[in-house]
Design an enzyme around this catalytic site. Structure first.
Site, PDB file in Angstrom:
ATOM      1  CG  ASN A  40       5.773  57.351 -42.831  1.00 40.87           C
ATOM      2  OD1 ASN A  40       5.605  56.897 -41.704  1.00 40.87           O
ATOM      3  ND2 ASN A  40       4.882  58.107 -43.443  1.00 40.87           N
ATOM      4  CG  HIS A  51       4.295  62.352 -43.304  1.00 45.88           C
ATOM      5  ND1 HIS A  51       3.316  62.964 -44.051  1.00 45.88           N
ATOM      6  CD2 HIS A  51       3.644  61.677 -42.325  1.00 45.88           C
ATOM      7  CE1 HIS A  51       2.129  62.669 -43.550  1.00 45.88           C
ATOM      8  NE2 HIS A  51       2.303  61.894 -42.499  1.00 45.88           N
ATOM      9  CD  GLU A  53       7.416  63.576 -48.249  1.00 47.15           C
ATOM     10  OE1 GLU A  53       6.795  63.294 -49.287  1.00 47.15           O
ATOM     11  OE2 GLU A  53       7.057  63.148 -47.125  1.00 47.15           O
ATOM     12  CB  SER A  78       2.035  62.877 -54.488  1.00 49.02           C
ATOM     13  OG  SER A  78       1.574  64.201 -54.546  1.00 49.02           O
ATOM     14  CB  CYS A  80       0.722  64.840 -47.047  1.00 46.73           C
ATOM     15  SG  CYS A  80       1.833  65.404 -45.723  1.00 46.73           S
ATOM     16  CB  CYS A  83       5.548  66.729 -46.857  1.00 49.85           C
ATOM     17  SG  CYS A  83       5.611  65.528 -45.493  1.00 49.85           S
ATOM     18  CG  ASP A 143       0.931  57.882 -43.007  1.00 50.29           C
ATOM     19  OD1 ASP A 143       1.555  58.243 -41.996  1.00 50.29           O
ATOM     20  OD2 ASP A 143       1.266  58.187 -44.159  1.00 50.29           O
TER      21      ASP A 143
END
Length: 146
Positions: A40, A51, A53, A78, A80, A83, A143
């Protein structure tokens, strides 16, 4: 048994934390090889989209559809909506998450679209996020858009 790929994602999360960012990390694995890693960087780069990912996929560079179909995306948290949408857009068939206790993205939707989702309930990932959220609640809520 230690998952070397999740450990690589955790190393990315720790890198982000050391840089003053949000401790979430990700790696993209194809055929047993890490082809991209990221963390991130919303704080570090003043970005609304970096982010873990997204940074990971950006760092993996241009891949073919066939590459993505053989890929597994690892994330310490996990994913979002953004992503998760990217996972669907590129047809990544499997996502391994460190935890979803501190935040849970649209996991059921990913699964309904055929993505295999594995939650490791990793205590290191949980502790990393819990400590960060306790110390930086405003940054965390920024965020996740709350």
């Amino acid at each position: 048994m230690t998952d070397i790929y999740m450990q690589a994602a955790i190393a990315q999360a720790r890198k982000s934390l050391a840089e003053g960012g949000i401790p979430i990390g990700s790696v993209l694995v194809i055929d047993g090889k890490i082809v991209g890693a990221g963390h991130n960087q919303r704080v570090q780069k003043g970005s609304c989209v970096l982010h873990a990912e997204m940074d990971c996929l950006e760092n993996a560079g241009r891949l073919t559809a066939a590459d993505y179909r053989r890929a597994t995306l690892y994330s310490t948290l996990s994913p979002c909506d953004m992503c998760s949408g990217t996972v669907l857009l590129y047809g990544i068939p499997k996502v391994v998450i460190g935890e979803n206790q501190t935040f849970q993205g649209p996991e059921a939707y990913l699964q309904s679209r055929g993505v295999v989702l594995e939650n490791q309930h990793n205590t290191e990932c949980i502790q990393l996020m819990q400590d960060f959220i306790t110390a930086n609640p405003q940054l965390w809520f920024e965020d996740i858009g709350e």
